[in-house]
Write an enzyme that holds these catalytic residues in place. Structure first.
Site: not given
Ligand code: PAF
Length: 289
Positions: A45, A156, A193
Site C-alpha cells: 500500500h 496493486g 505483501m
C-alpha cells in the site's frame, strides 16, 4: 530561524467533506492521486501512496473494509484493523488526506445500487470462487472514485483480476480517473505483501513461501522453452502439494482478457489462489513469449 512546517495529514469521514476538499484542490487547478485500501497497511500500500505523492499535488488514501465484497462465510468480521498505526504509516509517506468513512456513510439504509462487470473478466479465477466479490469491489471503487474525484487511482498487481476489472469498469463507464497498476511488493523471502499474511502462524508463514517459489519455477520453465500450460501447472501443483498447500486454482490466462490458454503465447498471467491453513492467499506473475 523559522520552525520547519510539519505537514499533517487530515482525516475526513463524511462524503460531503471529502467532496468539498477535492473540489477545492481541483478549483485551484491541482491534481489528486487516490489510493483506496481496506487498511492494515503494508509496504505494498505504502508504495502506491509514494507513487501518488510523486505524481500528484495531493494524495488521498481511503480505509474502508467494504462489506459488499465479502461472502457470507468470509473474513469480514475478523479482517485485521489498526487505524492508528495506519494513520502513522500514511503520515510517514506524506499522504495528505485519509478518507475513513463508516459503513453507514457508504451504504445508508435503503442502499440498492450495485455495479457488475460482466463476462469472462469476472466469471473466472477468484470470480468463480467468490460469487459477488467483484460486484462488491466494482461498486465501492466506483463510489470512492465518484466521491474523491481523483485524476489517477493506484492499485496493486497482486490483485491482478481486480485491477483488470476496475480498468474495464473505468473504460466502460467513461470515468475520468486514470487507473494505474503498480508491481507486486514482496517480502525478502518472496511472499507477496498482503494484509491477510497476519493470519499466518510462523510455520504457515514459512510454508506460504512455496506460492511464489512455484510461480518462479513457472517463470523458469517458460524461460527454458516450456509452452505447455499443463506441464507448467503440474510442476507448480507438485511443489504446492509437497508443502500441504491446497489450491483453489492454478491458472494461465491472457494477461489482459483473462481467457484460459493451453500454450504460453503472448503476455500470459499465471495466477495462484491457495490455502495455507485457513488463510487464502493469491499471487501471480506475468510471462511473455
Ligand atoms: O484491494 C483492496 O484493498 C480492495 O479490494 C479495494 C480496492 C480497496 C476495494 O475495497
Amino acid at each position: 530561524m523559522g520552525r520547519p512546517i510539519l505537514k499533517v495529514m487530515i482525516t475526513i469521514t463524511t462524503i460531503k467533506d471529502m467532496r468539498d476538499y477535492s473540489a477545492e484542490v481541483r478549483r485551484n487547478g491541482k491534481t489528486i492521486g487516490f489510493v483506496p485500501t481496506m487498511g492494515y497497511l503494508h509496504e505494498g500500500h505504502l508504495g502506491l501512496v509514494r507513487e501518488s505523492v510523486l505524481t500528484s499535488f495531493r494524495t488521498v488514501a481511503s480505509i474502508f473494509v467494504n462489506p459488499a465484497q465479502f461472502g457470507p462465510n468470509e473474513d469480514l468480521d475478523k479482517y485485521p484493523r489498526n487505524t492508528e498505526k495506519d494513520k502513522e504509516l500514511l503520515e510517514g509517506v506524506k499522504a495528505d488526506v485519509l478518507f475513513f468513512p463508516s459503513v453507514r456513510e457508504m451504504y445508508p439504509e435503503g442502499y440498492s445500487t450495485y455495479v457488475t462487470v460482466e463476462g469472462a473478466l469476472t466469471d473466472t479465477l477468484c470470480g468463480a470462487l467468490r460469487p459477488g466479490h467483484f460486484r462488491g469491489v466494482a461498486t465501492v471503487v466506483l463510489k470512492l472514485l465518484n466521491i474523491v474525484d481523483p485524476d489517477r487511482a493506484f492499485f496493486g498487481q497482486k490483485d491482478a483480476q481486480q485491477a483488470i476489472v476496475i480498468k474495464r469498469m473505468a473504460k466502460d463507464l467513461d470515468l475520468r480517473a486514470d487507473i494505474r497498476v503498480m508491481p507486486i511488493i514482496r517480502d525478502e523471502d518472496g511472499l507477496a505483501m498482503s494484509s491477510r499474511n497476519v493470519y499466518l502462524s510462523p510455520i504457515e508463514r514459512a510454508k506460504a513461501t512455496v506460492i511464489y517459489k512455484s510461480l518462479s519455477a513457472a517463470v523458469d520453465l517458460v524461460k527454458k522453452g516450456e509452452r505447455s500450460v499443463r506441464e507448467i501447472k503440474l510442476a507448480m501443483s507438485a511443489m504446492l502439494e509437497a508443502e500441504g498447500v491446497r489450491t483453489d486454482y492454478i491458472a494461465a490466462v491472457g494477461a489482459d482478457d483473462l481467457r484460459p490458454v493451453e500454450k504460453i503465447k503472448g503476455r500470459t498471467l499465471i495466477a495462484v489462489a491457495a490455502w495455507v491453513g485457513s488463510t487464502r492467499l493469491i499471487d501471480n506473475v506475468i510471462v511473455e513469449r
